[in-house]
Design a protein around this motif. Structure first.
Motif, PDB file in Angstrom:
ATOM      1  N   THR A   1      41.283  30.489  40.927  1.00 34.97           N
ATOM      2  CA  THR A   1      40.269  31.514  41.199  1.00 34.97           C
ATOM      3  C   THR A   1      40.962  32.768  41.695  1.00 34.97           C
ATOM      4  OG1 THR A   1      38.722  29.760  41.837  1.00 34.97           O
ATOM      5  CG2 THR A   1      38.145  32.019  42.461  1.00 34.97           C
ATOM      6  N   PRO A   2      41.145  33.779  40.844  1.00 40.11           N
ATOM      7  CA  PRO A   2      41.909  34.972  41.221  1.00 40.11           C
ATOM      8  C   PRO A   2      41.084  36.049  41.917  1.00 40.11           C
ATOM      9  CG  PRO A   2      41.377  35.070  38.902  1.00 40.11           C
ATOM     10  CD  PRO A   2      40.790  33.788  39.413  1.00 40.11           C
ATOM     11  N   ALA A   3      39.826  35.758  42.276  1.00 37.78           N
ATOM     12  CA  ALA A   3      38.915  36.798  42.774  1.00 37.78           C
ATOM     13  C   ALA A   3      39.479  37.545  43.977  1.00 37.78           C
ATOM     14  CB  ALA A   3      37.563  36.176  43.117  1.00 37.78           C
ATOM     15  N   LYS A   4      40.103  36.840  44.914  1.00 43.31           N
ATOM     16  CA  LYS A   4      40.613  37.486  46.134  1.00 43.31           C
ATOM     17  C   LYS A   4      41.677  38.518  45.795  1.00 43.31           C
ATOM     18  CE  LYS A   4      43.679  35.325  48.558  1.00 43.31           C
ATOM     19  NZ  LYS A   4      44.377  34.368  49.467  1.00 43.31           N
ATOM     20  N   TRP A   5      42.604  38.166  44.915  1.00 46.33           N
ATOM     21  CA  TRP A   5      43.692  39.081  44.560  1.00 46.33           C
ATOM     22  C   TRP A   5      43.182  40.250  43.719  1.00 46.33           C
ATOM     23  CZ3 TRP A   5      45.062  33.661  43.516  1.00 46.33           C
ATOM     24  CH2 TRP A   5      45.763  33.079  44.583  1.00 46.33           C
ATOM     25  N   VAL A   6      42.191  39.979  42.887  1.00 46.59           N
ATOM     26  CA  VAL A   6      41.595  41.062  42.102  1.00 46.59           C
ATOM     27  C   VAL A   6      40.917  42.071  43.026  1.00 46.59           C
ATOM     28  CG1 VAL A   6      39.838  41.627  40.386  1.00 46.59           C
ATOM     29  CG2 VAL A   6      41.305  39.629  40.051  1.00 46.59           C
ATOM     30  N   ARG A   7      40.220  41.587  44.043  1.00 48.47           N
ATOM     31  CA  ARG A   7      39.539  42.486  44.984  1.00 48.47           C
ATOM     32  C   ARG A   7      40.546  43.389  45.702  1.00 48.47           C
ATOM     33  NH1 ARG A   7      39.212  42.036  50.175  1.00 48.47           N
ATOM     34  NH2 ARG A   7      39.807  39.824  50.140  1.00 48.47           N
ATOM     35  N   ILE A   8      41.665  42.813  46.154  1.00 48.00           N
ATOM     36  CA  ILE A   8      42.680  43.607  46.854  1.00 48.00           C
ATOM     37  C   ILE A   8      43.296  44.632  45.904  1.00 48.00           C
ATOM     38  CG2 ILE A   8      44.890  43.498  48.072  1.00 48.00           C
ATOM     39  CD1 ILE A   8      44.097  40.720  49.034  1.00 48.00           C
ATOM     40  N   TRP A   9      43.543  44.231  44.665  1.00 50.60           N
ATOM     41  CA  TRP A   9      44.085  45.172  43.665  1.00 50.60           C
ATOM     42  C   TRP A   9      43.147  46.360  43.496  1.00 50.60           C
ATOM     43  CZ3 TRP A   9      48.415  45.440  40.384  1.00 50.60           C
ATOM     44  CH2 TRP A   9      48.308  46.380  39.348  1.00 50.60           C
TER      45      TRP A   9
ATOM     46  N   LEU B   1      44.573  49.931  44.211  1.00 53.13           N
ATOM     47  CA  LEU B   1      44.915  50.662  42.992  1.00 53.13           C
ATOM     48  C   LEU B   1      43.650  50.916  42.179  1.00 53.13           C
ATOM     49  CD1 LEU B   1      48.016  48.460  42.154  1.00 53.13           C
ATOM     50  CD2 LEU B   1      48.113  50.797  43.004  1.00 53.13           C
ATOM     51  N   PRO B   2      42.714  51.681  42.724  1.00 48.96           N
ATOM     52  CA  PRO B   2      41.434  51.882  42.034  1.00 48.96           C
ATOM     53  C   PRO B   2      41.562  52.609  40.704  1.00 48.96           C
ATOM     54  CG  PRO B   2      41.655  53.407  43.875  1.00 48.96           C
ATOM     55  CD  PRO B   2      42.797  52.443  43.984  1.00 48.96           C
ATOM     56  N   GLY B   3      42.655  53.324  40.488  1.00 48.89           N
ATOM     57  CA  GLY B   3      42.829  54.053  39.243  1.00 48.89           C
ATOM     58  C   GLY B   3      43.409  53.232  38.118  1.00 48.89           C
ATOM     59  N   ILE B   4      43.784  51.976  38.403  1.00 51.18           N
ATOM     60  CA  ILE B   4      44.366  51.104  37.378  1.00 51.18           C
ATOM     61  C   ILE B   4      43.486  49.868  37.244  1.00 51.18           C
ATOM     62  CG2 ILE B   4      46.402  49.801  36.642  1.00 51.18           C
ATOM     63  CD1 ILE B   4      48.099  51.612  38.367  1.00 51.18           C
ATOM     64  N   PRO B   5      42.681  49.791  36.191  1.00 51.65           N
ATOM     65  CA  PRO B   5      41.787  48.630  36.031  1.00 51.65           C
ATOM     66  C   PRO B   5      42.567  47.350  35.773  1.00 51.65           C
ATOM     67  CG  PRO B   5      41.730  50.029  34.072  1.00 51.65           C
ATOM     68  CD  PRO B   5      42.517  50.779  35.105  1.00 51.65           C
ATOM     69  N   LEU B   6      42.076  46.245  36.353  1.00 53.56           N
ATOM     70  CA  LEU B   6      42.677  44.930  36.143  1.00 53.56           C
ATOM     71  C   LEU B   6      41.754  44.122  35.235  1.00 53.56           C
ATOM     72  CD1 LEU B   6      44.386  42.662  38.767  1.00 53.56           C
ATOM     73  CD2 LEU B   6      42.771  41.707  37.126  1.00 53.56           C
ATOM     74  N   HIS B   7      42.312  43.615  34.128  1.00 52.71           N
ATOM     75  CA  HIS B   7      41.537  42.831  33.164  1.00 52.71           C
ATOM     76  C   HIS B   7      41.977  41.369  33.244  1.00 52.71           C
ATOM     77  CE1 HIS B   7      40.058  46.566  31.508  1.00 52.71           C
ATOM     78  NE2 HIS B   7      41.293  46.980  31.266  1.00 52.71           N
ATOM     79  N   LEU B   8      41.023  40.466  33.408  1.00 53.23           N
ATOM     80  CA  LEU B   8      41.315  39.039  33.478  1.00 53.23           C
ATOM     81  C   LEU B   8      41.345  38.434  32.078  1.00 53.23           C
ATOM     82  CD1 LEU B   8      39.113  37.992  36.538  1.00 53.23           C
ATOM     83  CD2 LEU B   8      41.612  38.195  36.456  1.00 53.23           C
ATOM     84  N   VAL B   9      42.330  37.540  31.872  1.00 55.37           N
ATOM     85  CA  VAL B   9      42.490  36.866  30.571  1.00 55.37           C
ATOM     86  C   VAL B   9      42.488  35.360  30.824  1.00 55.37           C
ATOM     87  CG1 VAL B   9      43.926  36.605  28.521  1.00 55.37           C
ATOM     88  CG2 VAL B   9      43.886  38.805  29.738  1.00 55.37           C
TER      89      VAL B   9
END
Length: 266
Positions: free
Chosen positions: A19-27, A31-39
């Motif tokens: 469950t990567p939700a915690k790390w995605v939230r911190i990212w 780094l709000p200007g760089i979108p993170l896409h989950l695969v």
């Protein structure tokens, strides 16, 4: 928009159970200007996705081939056995492989436990996926041994699970192609390792500052009136120069030389 002008993004692969939700939230906060896409990827194909450029980094299950992939082990999961709620195993807190000797233990094709020898009795056929095996457990066909995260992922009200004390354990790692350790990968490693916002951003800021700007900043840091190499103060005149307007005539001066002139006789 040309290829060079495309906004940067970060692609993060993850296997079932992670469950990567915690790390995605911190990212997203840092780094709000760089979108993170989950695969989402299966455990079997995760490393190939990284090698093929389908993701910049990913949460995978070990082992990882270190020939071309870097990996940071993160945690080891508890292995559990999934059983119907009315199974005898549900009455105890934990079990061993010997306790499953009379049970059919399902072994799906996407198994991630890595058995050398599966406990219990083998099924006639191997289920294609863990999800299929869960359905067979609910139907009373057998039991299933999986990492605890997968038991939670496929939770059903009519099933439960208990720790299997002597089973192999699955380890989860963060992995990425070794030759593609980009700044964004470094940023994500910092987030996963729990670095603070200052320490993770300080690396990028230090790299972005030019040598000219650094030297300018050092010059501004010098106290006013003190220049490098000046010893921090203005030099005072030498003692001889301060006292001697008549140094050309020696230590006594000009008037002393005139008083010493012999008198002329009449």
């Amino acid at each position: 928009m040309t290829g060079s002008e495309v906004s940067p993004s970060f692609r993060l692969a993850y296997v079932p159970g992670v469950t990567p939700a915690k790390w995605v939230r911190i990212w997203n906060e840092r780094l709000p200007g760089i979108p993170l896409h989950l695969v989402a990827v299966s455990a079997a194909e995760a490393c190939d996705v990284l090698r093929g450029g389908g993701a910049d980094a990913g949460f995978v299950r070990m082992p990882v081939d270190r020939a071309d992939l870097s990996a940071i082990p993160l945690y080891t999961e508890t292995t559990v056995v999934v059983v119907p709620k009315d199974h005898v195993v549900a009455a105890v807190e934990e079990v061993s492989s010997a306790d499953l000797a009379d049970d059919i233990v399902l072994h799906p094709l996407d198994d991630v436990v890595g058995w050398e020898q599966l406990p219990g009795r083998p099924a006639i056929e191997r289920p294609a996926t863990t999800a299929d095996a869960i359905e067979l457990v609910a139907a009373g066909v057998g039991v299933l041994v999986v990492p605890q995260s997968l038991a939670r992922l496929h939770h059903r009200k009519d099933l439960t699970y208990r720790p299997l004390t002597d089973a192999p354990q699955s380890r989860v790692a963060l992995s990425w192609p070794e030759d593609k350790t980009t700044d964004m990968v470094e940023d994500f490693i910092g987030i996963v390792r729990g670095r603070t916002v200052n320490s993770s951003r300080g690396r990028s800021q230090a790299q972005a500052q030019s040598p000219k700007a650094q030297s300018k900043g050092q010059a501004k840091a010098q106290p006013k009136g003190k220049r490098p190499g000046a010893g921090g103060a203005q030099r005072k005149p030498a003692a001889g120069k301060a006292a001697g307007k008549g140094t050309r005539g020696g230590s006594g001066g000009t008037k002393g030389a005139q008083r010493g002139k012999p008198r002329r006789r009449s």
